[in-house]
Scaffold this active site. Sequence first.
Site, PDB file in Angstrom:
ATOM      1  N   ASP A  24       2.036  25.226 -30.512  1.00  0.00           N
ATOM      2  CA  ASP A  24       3.026  26.293 -30.705  1.00  0.00           C
ATOM      3  C   ASP A  24       2.332  27.522 -31.287  1.00  0.00           C
ATOM      4  OD1 ASP A  24       5.023  27.986 -32.069  1.00  0.00           O
ATOM      5  OD2 ASP A  24       6.416  26.462 -31.336  1.00  0.00           O
ATOM      6  N   ASP A  64       3.876  29.004 -34.550  1.00  0.00           N
ATOM      7  CA  ASP A  64       3.605  28.154 -35.723  1.00  0.00           C
ATOM      8  C   ASP A  64       2.165  28.297 -36.163  1.00  0.00           C
ATOM      9  OD1 ASP A  64       6.163  27.221 -35.754  1.00  0.00           O
ATOM     10  OD2 ASP A  64       5.703  25.220 -34.950  1.00  0.00           O
ATOM     11  N   THR A 112      17.218  23.270 -23.864  1.00  0.00           N
ATOM     12  CA  THR A 112      17.204  23.699 -22.459  1.00  0.00           C
ATOM     13  C   THR A 112      15.970  24.518 -22.128  1.00  0.00           C
ATOM     14  OG1 THR A 112      18.328  25.765 -22.952  1.00  0.00           O
ATOM     15  CG2 THR A 112      19.725  23.852 -22.477  1.00  0.00           C
ATOM     16  N   ARG A 120      13.671  30.415 -27.969  1.00  0.00           N
ATOM     17  CA  ARG A 120      13.777  29.350 -26.979  1.00  0.00           C
ATOM     18  C   ARG A 120      14.743  28.288 -27.469  1.00  0.00           C
ATOM     19  NH1 ARG A 120       9.113  25.876 -23.969  1.00  0.00           N
ATOM     20  NH2 ARG A 120       8.674  25.032 -26.017  1.00  0.00           N
TER      21      ARG A 120
HETATM   22  N1  URA Z   1       5.277  28.347 -26.544  1.00  0.00           N
HETATM   23  C1  URA Z   1       4.204  27.970 -27.288  1.00  0.00           C
HETATM   24  O1  URA Z   1       3.969  28.505 -28.377  1.00  0.00           O
HETATM   25  N2  URA Z   1       3.406  26.989 -26.809  1.00  0.00           N
HETATM   26  C2  URA Z   1       3.621  26.388 -25.609  1.00  0.00           C
HETATM   27  O2  URA Z   1       2.839  25.527 -25.229  1.00  0.00           O
HETATM   28  C3  URA Z   1       4.737  26.807 -24.858  1.00  0.00           C
HETATM   29  C4  URA Z   1       5.546  27.779 -25.344  1.00  0.00           C
END
Ligand code: URA
Length: 205
Positions: free
Chosen positions: A197, A200, A106, A102
């Site tokens: 995330d 993570d 953007t 990602r």
């Molecule tokens: N990716 C993630 O890991 N968490 C989110 O909230 C959105 C995208």
Amino acid sequence: MPVTELTHPLAKDLLTSLRDRDTESPRFREYAHRLGLLLVAEALSDIDLVDVKVQTPLEGGDGHELGRPVVAVAVLRAGLGLLDALLTLVPDAAIGFAGLQRDEETAEPMEYYSKFPPLAGARVLVLEPMLATGGSLSWAITMTKERGATDITAVTVVSAPQGLEVIERHHPEVRVVTATIDDDLDHNFYIRPGLGDMGDRLFGT
Ligand code: URA
């Protein structure tokens, strides 16, 4: 687009543990694995079977086998958190990878690595735990379609309404199985309330 949200009490309990900010990576991975088992079982709940004969220790009887191959496509890297669950339930599944990153500004997906087994005729499960904007999942689904997939189910842990709308618009025939549909996205495109995330939290980065 058919969307199935898990209602099983175990799924709700596991999801709450995943949301909890105090859940650290080892436990987070374990909870993701367990929730993945429920998600994958639901995603395969309508797969076709073929009739077979089985010999029990007592006598011959009727049985069933999966009628088509199962392929999982893990969207890197959070999709790896559901892969063990898929392989626990379907050890013969072939595995593909969609390496989408990602762009932090953007939120658009950028491809950096992809590899797919044969997809034609298979039940394809695209593993993308966090359906936020829908960009990554939509791209991964498009790549599987370009390689012959016609029977596709997206497996997510948390889905945002915006992401579901994107999948509905671009891939209305794709089924989505999710543990929850959350409220919204924040200004960084994270799902609210979400679980943060996923990559993570899985991998301690
Ligand atoms: N990716 C993630 O890991 N968490 C989110 O909230 C959105 C995208």
